[in-house]
Design an enzyme around this catalytic site. Sequence first.
Site, PDB file in Angstrom:
ATOM      1  N   ASP A 155      21.501 -15.754  -4.136  1.00  0.00           N
ATOM      2  CA  ASP A 155      21.362 -15.612  -2.692  1.00  0.00           C
ATOM      3  C   ASP A 155      22.567 -16.175  -1.946  1.00  0.00           C
ATOM      4  O   ASP A 155      22.403 -16.763  -0.876  1.00  0.00           O
ATOM      5  CB  ASP A 155      20.082 -16.351  -2.250  1.00  0.00           C
ATOM      6  N   CYS A 210       8.866   4.718 -10.356  1.00  0.00           N
ATOM      7  CA  CYS A 210       8.098   5.110  -9.154  1.00  0.00           C
ATOM      8  C   CYS A 210       7.535   6.524  -9.287  1.00  0.00           C
ATOM      9  O   CYS A 210       6.495   6.831  -8.687  1.00  0.00           O
ATOM     10  CB  CYS A 210       8.984   5.065  -7.906  1.00  0.00           C
ATOM     11  N   CYS A 213       5.693   8.736  -6.346  1.00  0.00           N
ATOM     12  CA  CYS A 213       5.162   7.854  -5.291  1.00  0.00           C
ATOM     13  C   CYS A 213       6.263   7.531  -4.279  1.00  0.00           C
ATOM     14  O   CYS A 213       7.378   7.186  -4.657  1.00  0.00           O
ATOM     15  CB  CYS A 213       4.633   6.554  -5.889  1.00  0.00           C
TER      16      CYS A 213
END
Length: 396
Positions: A155, A210, A213
């Site tokens: 981060d 996925c 979807c």
Amino acid sequence: MARCKHEAVRLRPPSLRVDDGGALLKELAGELCRVGRDAGLDDVGIAPAQPFLSTRAHLEERKAAGLHGGMHFTYGDPGRATDPGRAVPGARSLVVGVRSYRRADPEAPPGYRHGPWARVARYSWADHYAPLRQALGVVRDRLVALGWAARVLADDNALVDREAAYRAGLGWYGKNTLLLAPGRGSWFVIGSVVTDAPLPGARRPLGDGCGSCARCLPACPTGALIAPGVLDARRCLAWLLEAPGAFPPEYRVSLGDRLYGCDDCQEACPPNRAADRHRPPPAPEAGDEPWIDVVGLLALDDEALMGRVGRWYVPRRQARFVRRNALVVLGNTGDGADARVQACLREALADRDPLIRAHAVWAAARLGRHDLLRPMLPTEGDDEVRTELNDALAPA
Ligand code: SF4
């Protein structure tokens, strides 16, 4: 040319030299994954540290198209964020770790008497990066003890952490741009240890999980997911809450009660729900803050406010941006007849900072308290506040 003294004294045990073949390095890779898991990571994988060229191209294309919406982070220097060698010269591998921040749903806030309440996105209920960095630090220390260079990145804009995790085989990219891990969903933070040790990875990047979807796209309250895997940050509430400047008027109502972050595109994701069924999340921990009393927050001075939410990203560490967000939430969730809310609005309307006055004008108008605004008209000298006032007081 003089060489760095640290390089000169670096010891590389003969037993781990590259030319000893892969077995010992394979053994070390396995050990590092175990060390990471023992230190608190939920999963660990290894990726080669070659530059992320396709990711760099995506960042540059999207930045050129304006889709970054002024977001800096890894957009600030795509070349650096996609080249692990810029963090550790001679980087050969990434040891990538993920740590879940999923917790069971919190209880509803304790009644309206002390509200209104603002919602905080799950990843910000607590500082999840501190334990992530600590666990990665244990992996780094093991590498350094063996004579390798190693650095933790988590981060801090120096590496696109999702791509590192993808390359390590820890997950696939969802259509909401987040990484999804089999059986875990997307509720996790990611960090890496960049090292010059040439570690072999045991997993290959995962294929798309996925399928057809696409529930996250219509779930976004502002239509920020403009195509599968493509985010227009100019509309993303999570970014707008972190961006400098005024909160865009066209998205203030959509913001609802969100004070920091937005979970909607993750909440809508079936793999996330399946992960909850498969592995029920633990209860919220002591100190987790899913709800914040808006009026109480607005009453804090700068130091106390930033002390309260210091783990959040706030532009230039200025409390005024948290107040700006809180005023929009107040306008969406407060009750104009509530004496606490009225006192809070009066104070914000008299604030020295035009950013605060402008958002207080919007909040007061949304709560039907135009009576608080009319006395400002003759004396308000700031152009943006006057624009808000004129909009608020214009005949319907
Ligand atoms: Fe949309 Fe919220 Fe996801 Fe941003 S975080 S893309 S606003 S659902």
